[in-house]
Write an enzyme that holds these catalytic residues in place. Structure first.
Site, short mmCIF file in Angstrom:
data_model
loop_
_atom_site.label_atom_id
_atom_site.label_comp_id
_atom_site.label_asym_id
_atom_site.label_seq_id
_atom_site.Cartn_x
_atom_site.Cartn_y
_atom_site.Cartn_z
N CYS B 110 29.89 -37.98 25.33
CA CYS B 110 29.11 -38.89 26.33
C CYS B 110 29.23 -40.32 25.95
CB CYS B 110 27.80 -38.13 26.60
SG CYS B 110 27.03 -39.34 27.82
N CYS B 113 25.61 -42.24 27.01
CA CYS B 113 24.50 -42.00 26.35
C CYS B 113 24.76 -40.74 25.61
CB CYS B 113 23.33 -41.61 27.54
SG CYS B 113 23.62 -40.73 29.06
N SER B 114 24.07 -39.47 25.75
CA SER B 114 24.55 -38.34 24.97
C SER B 114 24.51 -37.29 25.65
CB SER B 114 23.43 -38.48 23.75
OG SER B 114 23.86 -39.55 22.93
N CYS B 115 24.96 -37.22 27.05
CA CYS B 115 24.72 -35.86 27.99
C CYS B 115 25.52 -34.70 27.10
CB CYS B 115 25.63 -36.22 29.12
SG CYS B 115 24.88 -37.52 30.16
#
Lengths: 219, 212, 219, 212
Positions: B110, B113-115
């Protein structure tokens, strides 16, 4: 927003350094932040796009020098104040200055299993005509909005093909700023790595990006 | 952190850091206002610390390896097939499973962000959320994979999945050779978190010494 | 290098805040850094491209949270060590551990007027065939090198027109890394603002960027 | 800073900051090695603190306003025409002058570092070197100019010059109305640094109250 969070293709951050046998949390406070996600987002309701938009506006050095859960904490504080749930003064003092409200019951421990195992889909059950179908060639619009967007900078002005229609979803660009869900189709779009990164990339490789109708134009 | 009366960490009696004080203040104010029940916070922490983790995804993978009909359902509608095994919810509301084969290697990221697919993989590791991984794997996947010990043939097709929307991806790794005699349960113990992100290729049972 | 220094088109840095009646220097140490530029670049000779490349590798948060003369200081220290003029230990101790050299006479005060008023042009007096001529339409190559480059990210994969041939210049991408001057033509290239930034930009506006032969392909 | 024996700033006897210590150490080591002559450092500082500055560029502009032949030479070969007035050298080896007119407005930036035409404008101001200016003026020039008090007509063509190579740019601002009777010398006193960067449009002599 062309911000520091939009990291795809950037250089200079060094190697990936995976930690062996990494624990789920490194600090006690990280646990509290994780655990606050559900109650806080219920208390002064916000959606994930509003949450991300607040993190992206932290400022580049602040964003890059703080951790994931510090990003979350920043968003919680910012949104709780914006939504009128707390004041900055209360956060500074660590105590509430106004009486306990009656109207909004908190999330209870007994509700947690249901909430965590159901979540909240951004999918919208609405019949909306898709602009594209699988196989279409599309150009990603070369927009550079200052507001929140989920169209990464590295994909703009690039040619891809619609791999699959994921269905109708909330549109982040408007939802992040209280401008409504603007429901529209979101597609899995395939890009040749060479289209994105030039001839040094492998001709075998590709990148799949999920992109909404409003980001795309038929090529 | 359940004791909100002192600004010290009792475990090692050092003063709290700024970030610890901020977290404490936020929880305290919201609790006083009746908007947060600390025991709900505890319950969420416990959920992601003990119940939800890559062992869930490993069950899904082992089932797909042993049940061709399940695998078919999994690749067509990940969310539903994963829910058959009891895994669903936050950050996995809309799941897509992508299959590694002898000539296709999938890897997840991601960049914005950090999905990450919580119900099957748990909370993401620090490296997955870090700038080095997010910046590089999308443009230089082979170099990054090499650092993880995965050397791909130049004829292998690498597919990078950048989770820019609310779909959450999970890699179905290739079943290692020499695992024909293992049970579904034994197979699930072979499946690692990293193989489901796509930064690891599972070794044969022998080379892992799993069949003991 | 797609680094934090490549700021064109980025968002989130706030307003420009010009200081009224700004002094030439704000701190005494800034003066010394400025004044050291000429002697240091003569002592362990380096070119401006090597200098810039070292600054770009400071790391994003370091780069963005330090000032112009701190960038210079970082480059001086790094290059002086790389060129073997000083050691890290000497810089740490603030004293020289090896005897004074004889070979390299320092820049003297009496040389300063000549040096500052002559500079050192990156122009190369060599007859090299230009690849393009004024009026040509060109595409900027979509390369994403990890090394130093002076092709800004916002111009890549964009269509422009050659406004003027500036002549033959040192090529930064090679000169920055000790790989030679690779002399080639450098052009002033005109881009419609809408080509770079999309339809929200004014159709009246344009951006002129100086780009070398190796960055461009005839459109 | 010419006293290298103590780690204190004598002016206000505070301990030196890290950056001050680093600068001192660098100069000291190089001086001990005979590679730096501190008086050459002093001479360079003096040059850019007192001799080289926007008053140089202002002379060039005033000459161009009053001498059409000079202006022609200036726009064809900036380096040579500027050298006619005695200005040349570091960070101005290859000069290009761009002319503002009633319907063209030029503005300068260096998005990648902070390139600036030293011989005519001196050392760059902090805002020119800052992330807000470098990031925004190239994509949102009209908004940035508005913050500087310059409101451009929508029919005016804005040309942004990004100094990505070793050419150094300078704006020849429009001569303000009502300055017909001023001498070259009086004219040069009207010309500001910001007008030669392109973030200021010079007012008429009356509105500036220059003719006193």
């Amino acid at each position: 927003m062309n911000g520091a969070h939009d990291l795809g293709g950037m250089h200079g951050f060094g190697n990936v350094n995976p930690e062996q046998n990494e624990p789920v949390f490194h600090e006690e406070w990280e646990k509290r932040v994780l655990g606050l996600f559900v109650p806080v987002s219920a208390a002064g309701p916000f959606c994930v796009d509003e949450f991300r938009a607040r993190i992206e506006r932290m400022g580049a050095t602040n964003y890059l020098s703080t951790s994931y859960y510090e990003h979350w904490l920043h968003a919680f504080e910012t949104l709780a104040v914006e939504k009128g749930v707390v004041t900055k003064e209360e956060l500074k003092a660590g105590k509430s200055f106004t009486p306990r409200g009656e109207s909004m019951p908190p999330v209870l421990a007994k509700d947690v299993p249901y909430i965590s195992s159901h979540g909240s889909s951004a999918r919208i059950d609405k019949a909306i005509t898709p602009k594209f179908k699988a196989g279409n060639l599309v150009m990603v619009n070369n927009n550079h909005p200052e507001h929140h967007t989920r169209c990464p900078r590295y994909a703009r002005d690039k040619l891809g093909s619609i791999e699959k229609d994921n269905g109708v979803f909330v549109f982040p660009d408007t939802a992040a700023h209280g401008q409504g869900d603007s429901p529209q189709h979101c597609y899995s779009v395939r890009f040749d790595a060479q289209e994105l990164w030039g001839s040094e990339a492998s001709e075998k490789d590709s990148v799949y990006i999920d992109l909404w109708d409003d980001y795309l134009t038929l090529a | 952190m359940s004791d909100h009366d002192h600004n010290h960490d009792h475990a090692n009696s050092r003063p709290l850091t700024d970030v610890e004080l901020r977290v404490k203040a936020l929880e305290q104010v919201l609790t006083e206002k009746g908007l947060v029940d600390p025991s709900a916070v505890d319950a969420l922490i416990e959920t992601y610390e003990t119940k939800v983790g890559p062992h869930n995804g490993a069950q899904v993978v082992a089932r797909a390896w042993t049940d061709p009909e399940y695998k078919k359902r999994l690749l067509i509608n990940g969310t539903e097939a994963i829910a058959e095994l009891g895994y669903s919810g936050i950050q996995g509301e809309d799941m897509v499973v992508v299959e590694n084969t002898s000539n296709i290697h999938n890897v997840l990221v991601c960049t914005l962000c950090s999905c990450y697919p919580w119900p099957t993989l748990g909370l993401p590791p620090v490296w997955y959320k870090s700038a080095p991984y997010r910046s590089r794997v999308v443009s230089q996947p082979r170099e990054v994979l090499k650092e993880f010990g995965v050397e791909l043939d130049k004829n292998t097709e690498v597919r990078v999945w950048d989770s820019t929307a609310e779909l959450r991806y999970m890699v179905l790794p290739e079943r290692p050779q020499g695992t024909e005699l293992l049970s579904e349960n034994e197979l699930s113990s072979l499946v690692t978190r990293d193989s489901m992100i796509g930064v690891e290729v599972l070794k044969t049972a022998e080379s892992q010494g799993v069949s003991e």
